[in-house]
Design an enzyme around this catalytic site. Structure first.
Site, mmCIF file in Angstrom:
data_model
loop_
_atom_site.group_PDB
_atom_site.id
_atom_site.type_symbol
_atom_site.label_atom_id
_atom_site.label_comp_id
_atom_site.label_asym_id
_atom_site.label_seq_id
_atom_site.Cartn_x
_atom_site.Cartn_y
_atom_site.Cartn_z
ATOM 1 N N CYS A 7 0.927 -1.204 0.056
ATOM 2 C CA CYS A 7 0.035 0.008 0.008
ATOM 3 C C CYS A 7 1.048 1.206 -0.015
ATOM 4 O O CYS A 7 1.662 1.533 1.033
ATOM 5 C CB CYS A 7 -0.812 0.130 1.344
ATOM 6 N N CYS A 39 -0.301 3.994 2.518
ATOM 7 C CA CYS A 39 -0.437 3.877 4.145
ATOM 8 C C CYS A 39 -0.208 2.542 4.288
ATOM 9 O O CYS A 39 1.012 1.905 4.285
ATOM 10 C CB CYS A 39 -1.676 4.607 4.703
ATOM 11 N N SER A 40 -1.320 1.709 4.931
ATOM 12 C CA SER A 40 -0.916 0.361 5.264
ATOM 13 C C SER A 40 -2.386 -0.578 5.119
ATOM 14 O O SER A 40 -2.663 -1.327 5.842
ATOM 15 C CB SER A 40 -0.785 0.384 6.626
ATOM 16 N N CYS A 41 -3.116 -0.175 4.012
ATOM 17 C CA CYS A 41 -4.184 -1.003 3.441
ATOM 18 C C CYS A 41 -3.843 -2.536 3.627
ATOM 19 O O CYS A 41 -2.407 -2.814 2.725
ATOM 20 C CB CYS A 41 -4.779 -0.439 2.191
#
Length: 221
Positions: free
Chosen positions: A126, A129-131
């Protein structure tokens, strides 16, 4: 490339408090400041509870549920796909429906499953961000959220994979999939050789979190 550092609880070493303790913390404490997003979360949570839309107990149980998830669900899915061709077809065409077919939470995001083969190796990231498919893999590892991984894997994926100990054949294609706010990816790793006839629970033990992100292969027996 940053990696998780597990500090075993039962390791033995002297705690001579006169001498400097050379073990750095796993990460700096992050509860010393109230950032914009933390303030927003606190405000929204309080408002929802005040309006009677959610109770504090429901919020707590939701957090506990998220924290309790692990890669085991994802490993079950992969093992099923390795042994059931019909399920594999469903998984690759509609990941959410495949989860529900196994009695699992299908998730609120579209799940796209990409299959590793001899010719194609898939990696997920991602970049913003941190999906991450948390309902199948649990919380993402720290390195997945790092700027280092997010910026480099799209530009030099083979080098990043090599740092994980994953060497991809020169004639194979490496595909990097960037998650979005409403779409999550899961890698279906190649089934290890020498596992013919293995039951699903035994196969699932070979499926690691990193192999479902694509930075590693499934464990070989």
């Amino acid at each position: 490339m940053p990696h998780d550092h597990d500090h075993p609880r039962d390791h033995s070493h002297s705690h001579d408090h006169a001498a400097p303790h050379r073990h750095p913390p796993l990460r700096p404490d992050q509860d010393d400041t109230i950032t914009y997003w933390r303030a927003m979360e606190i405000a929204v949570r309080g408002l929802l509870i005040e309006k009677g839309i959610l109770s504090a107990d429901e919020v707590r149980r939701a957090v506990e549920d998220m924290d309790s998830r692990s890669p085991l669900q994802g490993a079950r899915i992969v093992a099923k796909a390795w042994t059931d061709p019909e399920f594999r077809r469903l998984l690759l065409s509609d990941g959410n429906a495949a989860c529900e077919a196994l009695g699992m939470d299908g998730g609120i995001y579209k799940l796209v499953v990409v299959e590793n083969t001899d010719d194609v190796h898939n990696v997920i990231v991602c970049t913003l961000c941190s999906c991450y498919p948390r309902w199948l893999l649990g919380l993402p590892p720290d390195w997945y959220k790092s700027r280092n991984y997010r910026s480099r894997v799209i530009n030099e994926p083979r080098e990043v994979l090599r740092e994980f100990g994953t060497e991809i054949a020169g004639d194979a294609v490496v595909r990097v999939h960037d998650s979005t706010a409403d779409m999550r990816y899961l890698v279906l790793p190649r089934r290890p050789a020498g596992t013919d006839g293995w039951p699903e629970d035994k196969l699932a033990a070979l499926v690691t979190r990193d192999s479902m992100i694509g930075v590693a292969f499934a464990t070989t027996p």
